[in-house]
Design a protein around this motif. Structure first.
Motif, mmCIF file in Angstrom:
data_model
loop_
_atom_site.group_PDB
_atom_site.id
_atom_site.type_symbol
_atom_site.label_atom_id
_atom_site.label_comp_id
_atom_site.label_asym_id
_atom_site.label_seq_id
_atom_site.Cartn_x
_atom_site.Cartn_y
_atom_site.Cartn_z
ATOM 1 N N ARG A 195 0.811 -1.223 0.000
ATOM 2 C CA ARG A 195 0.000 0.000 0.000
ATOM 3 C C ARG A 195 0.840 1.266 0.000
ATOM 4 N N VAL A 196 2.059 1.172 0.522
ATOM 5 C CA VAL A 196 2.947 2.337 0.623
ATOM 6 C C VAL A 196 4.366 1.885 0.304
ATOM 7 N N ILE A 197 5.084 2.688 -0.491
ATOM 8 C CA ILE A 197 6.530 2.519 -0.664
ATOM 9 C C ILE A 197 7.180 3.828 -0.257
ATOM 10 N N ALA A 198 7.983 3.795 0.810
ATOM 11 C CA ALA A 198 8.645 4.987 1.351
ATOM 12 C C ALA A 198 10.155 4.824 1.172
ATOM 13 N N PHE A 199 10.801 5.824 0.571
ATOM 14 C CA PHE A 199 12.225 5.696 0.279
ATOM 15 C C PHE A 199 12.857 7.071 0.117
ATOM 16 N N ALA A 200 14.171 7.119 0.246
ATOM 17 C CA ALA A 200 14.921 8.372 0.110
ATOM 18 C C ALA A 200 15.336 8.586 -1.332
ATOM 19 N N HIS A 201 15.198 9.813 -1.796
ATOM 20 C CA HIS A 201 15.696 10.169 -3.123
ATOM 21 C C HIS A 201 17.212 10.044 -3.162
ATOM 22 N N VAL A 202 17.868 10.550 -2.110
ATOM 23 C CA VAL A 202 19.316 10.432 -1.959
ATOM 24 C C VAL A 202 19.602 9.938 -0.546
ATOM 25 N N SER A 203 20.362 8.877 -0.418
ATOM 26 C CA SER A 203 20.706 8.359 0.901
ATOM 27 C C SER A 203 21.649 9.310 1.620
ATOM 28 N N ASN A 204 21.355 9.595 2.882
ATOM 29 C CA ASN A 204 22.213 10.486 3.662
ATOM 30 C C ASN A 204 23.472 9.796 4.150
ATOM 31 N N VAL A 205 23.598 8.492 3.903
ATOM 32 C CA VAL A 205 24.790 7.746 4.310
ATOM 33 C C VAL A 205 25.613 7.318 3.100
ATOM 34 N N THR A 206 24.962 6.698 2.122
ATOM 35 C CA THR A 206 25.706 6.142 0.993
ATOM 36 C C THR A 206 25.853 7.104 -0.177
ATOM 37 N N GLY A 207 24.965 8.091 -0.267
ATOM 38 C CA GLY A 207 24.986 8.975 -1.418
ATOM 39 C C GLY A 207 24.310 8.389 -2.644
ATOM 40 N N LEU A 208 23.665 7.222 -2.502
ATOM 41 C CA LEU A 208 22.941 6.621 -3.618
ATOM 42 C C LEU A 208 21.807 7.538 -4.066
ATOM 43 N N ILE A 209 21.702 7.756 -5.370
ATOM 44 C CA ILE A 209 20.601 8.527 -5.950
ATOM 45 C C ILE A 209 19.588 7.524 -6.490
ATOM 46 N N ALA A 210 18.413 7.504 -5.905
ATOM 47 C CA ALA A 210 17.412 6.494 -6.224
ATOM 48 C C ALA A 210 16.771 6.746 -7.591
ATOM 49 N N PRO A 211 16.398 5.676 -8.298
ATOM 50 C CA PRO A 211 15.683 5.796 -9.572
ATOM 51 C C PRO A 211 14.197 6.034 -9.303
ATOM 52 N N VAL A 212 13.853 7.265 -8.969
ATOM 53 C CA VAL A 212 12.516 7.575 -8.459
ATOM 54 C C VAL A 212 11.426 7.201 -9.450
ATOM 55 N N VAL A 213 11.592 7.554 -10.706
ATOM 56 C CA VAL A 213 10.552 7.294 -11.707
ATOM 57 C C VAL A 213 10.272 5.798 -11.803
ATOM 58 N N ASP A 214 11.301 4.985 -11.733
ATOM 59 C CA ASP A 214 11.120 3.531 -11.790
ATOM 60 C C ASP A 214 10.376 3.009 -10.568
ATOM 61 N N VAL A 215 10.694 3.573 -9.402
ATOM 62 C CA VAL A 215 9.995 3.152 -8.187
ATOM 63 C C VAL A 215 8.525 3.532 -8.272
ATOM 64 N N VAL A 216 8.240 4.722 -8.761
ATOM 65 C CA VAL A 216 6.846 5.163 -8.921
ATOM 66 C C VAL A 216 6.094 4.217 -9.856
ATOM 67 N N GLU A 217 6.741 3.800 -10.926
ATOM 68 C CA GLU A 217 6.095 2.873 -11.865
ATOM 69 C C GLU A 217 5.768 1.550 -11.187
ATOM 70 N N ILE A 218 6.688 1.041 -10.384
ATOM 71 C CA ILE A 218 6.443 -0.208 -9.653
ATOM 72 C C ILE A 218 5.282 -0.029 -8.681
ATOM 73 N N ALA A 219 5.275 1.108 -7.980
ATOM 74 C CA ALA A 219 4.209 1.366 -7.010
ATOM 75 C C ALA A 219 2.852 1.463 -7.695
ATOM 76 N N ARG A 220 2.793 2.178 -8.796
ATOM 77 C CA ARG A 220 1.514 2.335 -9.493
ATOM 78 C C ARG A 220 1.000 1.007 -10.037
ATOM 79 N N GLY A 221 1.932 0.119 -10.340
ATOM 80 C CA GLY A 221 1.526 -1.187 -10.851
ATOM 81 C C GLY A 221 0.715 -2.000 -9.863
ATOM 82 N N VAL A 222 0.872 -1.687 -8.567
ATOM 83 C CA VAL A 222 0.102 -2.410 -7.541
ATOM 84 C C VAL A 222 -0.833 -1.485 -6.774
ATOM 85 N N GLY A 223 -0.933 -0.232 -7.232
ATOM 86 C CA GLY A 223 -1.830 0.715 -6.576
ATOM 87 C C GLY A 223 -1.323 1.257 -5.264
#
Length: 417
Positions: A172-200
């Motif tokens: 029902r919810v996917i919560a994640f950081a755009h940029v990790s405050n520890v690793t510096g990873l930049i998340a693929p936000v658009v891809d995550v949104v697509e996955i989330a929308r696929g399951v509502g």
């Protein structure tokens, strides 16, 4: 003339004149403020300070105009409509507003689209800041939902494949950081949104480490909610922002209730205003909002494309500096890979707090500790790391100062190579 990132921008920040020779590499915790932001708040408090959205006086009207003008600036900065930006105490508060609203909806106090129950799932990553973890833990405990975690590897990184493996039709919810405050990873936000929308599922983005450093258009990214703080982007403490798509904010139950947020109140019930006022009960941080708007003005004058380009260079320099020091290990993406302008370091044989004190004694200000990410540090196998992080004012000379100081740590503490 527009400020230029680096040494030129540095002249706008009074901290550096007050601390000559200091390499301030702790922007991920709190950024410095330029004179223009400090002055904007001072002028407002001296000349235009009054209650907002209360009464019909000229003073109230002028203060309200300044307050709402700041909201418009912040909204425009992140690609949002004015009604899609809610003032909060900080980003942590903003994330709690969403989780608490969903808890109320789950108790039957609001729109059913936010209601969770037994068998529903909330997905987070193992790299999340506590601010984007604990509210979801609490929501799961209140509703009977299950908290599901996307794992990270030995470097602290999660992947889209790892996310896909844990997302189900009950998510029902996917919560994640755009940029990790520890690793510096930049998340693929658009891809995550697509996955989330696929399951509502709804998406909730921690944008604290991205909005100050990258061009961010939240509407274009497609996230449902996002949170960020003024004090990490050249602004004041005590104020943050919650972004939400207007139709969702208008339906989400307000986490706090009281004056200024309502239309009709009887002794039995209350009806609430649309967003953003429905979430802004009580007296707001008015002068801080004005300063927040001024911070956005400053960053806009520099240009976020220029900020991002500058910080890409600084981020790679930080990663390379760590890689050049024997016995120092970089957390997150390696040097040469895409990463934010921060570097968390493990120095073999030396505790992070000792590393930080050694650097501080040599004029390098960094952050030590678990950075509000204890689960991630458990995966890394350490209690704490030392983090150097950059901003619009950071220079390559500061990075070199950091490298020189870091290279002396193990010798000073008598740790053999």
């Amino acid at each position: 003339m527009a400020p230029i990132p680096g040494a030129s921008a540095r002249a706008d920040f009074p901290f550096f004149a007050a601390h000559p020779g200091t390499a301030y590499l702790d922007t991920a915790a709190t950024s410095q403020r330029p004179d223009s932001v400090i002055e904007a708040e001072r002028v407002f408090v001296r000349s235009d300070y009054a209650a907002v959205h209360r009464g019909s006086s000229m003073a109230t009207g002028e203060a309200t105009w300044a307050f709402e003008d700041a909201r418009e600036k912040v909204a425009r900065f992140v690609g949002a409509g004015e009604r899609e930006i809610v003032w909060t105490q900080n980003a942590t508060d903003a994330l709690n507003v969403v989780a608490l609203g969903m808890a109320d909806a789950s108790a039957g106090l609001g729109d059913a689209r936010f209601a969770l129950g037994q068998g529903d799932e909330i997905v987070v990553t193992a790299a999340e800041h506590h601010a984007n973890l604990i509210p979801w833990q609490r929501l799961a405990a209140k509703t009977g939902a299950r908290l599901v975690v996307v794992p990270v590897d030995a470097a602290g990184l999660w992947t889209l494949d790892g996310l896909r493996e844990v997302v189900t039709p009950r998510t029902r919810v996917i919560a994640f950081a755009h940029v990790s405050n520890v690793t510096g990873l930049i998340a693929p936000v658009v891809d995550v949104v697509e996955i989330a929308r696929g399951v509502g599922a709804l998406t909730v983005l921690d944008a604290c480490q991205s909005v100050p450093h990258l061009p961010v258009d939240l509407a274009a990214l497609g996230v449902d909610f996002a949170a960020f703080s003024a004090h990490k982007m050249a602004g004041p403490t005590g104020i943050g922002a919650l972004y939400g798509r207007a139709e969702l904010l208008d339906a989400l139950p307000p986490a706090r209730t009281g004056g200024s947020a309502i239309t009709v109140v009887t002794l039995e019930a209350a009806e609430f205003l649309p967003s953003p006022q429905r979430f802004e009960a009580g007296t707001q941080a008015v002068s801080q909002a004005v300063a927040f708007g001024a911070a956005v003005d400053y960053l806009s004058a520099v240009g976020m494309a220029a900020v991002a380009a500058h910080e890409r260079e600084i981020g790679q320099a930080l990663a390379e500096a760590v890689a050049a020091v024997p016995g120092a290990r970089l957390v997150g993406p390696p040097a040469g890979a895409e990463r934010a302008a921060l570097a968390s370091v493990i120095v073999d044989g030396v505790h992070a707090h000792d590393v930080g004190q050694f650097l501080d004694d040599r004029g390098v200000t960094v952050r030590t500790g678990h950075h509000c990410a204890q689960p991630l540090h458990r995966v890394l196998g350490v209690a704490a790391t030392t983090r150097a992080s950059a901003g619009v004012y950071t220079t390559l000379d500061e990075v070199e100062q950091f490298r020189e100081a870091l290279s002396g740590v193990r010798t000073f503490f008598g740790v053999s190579a």
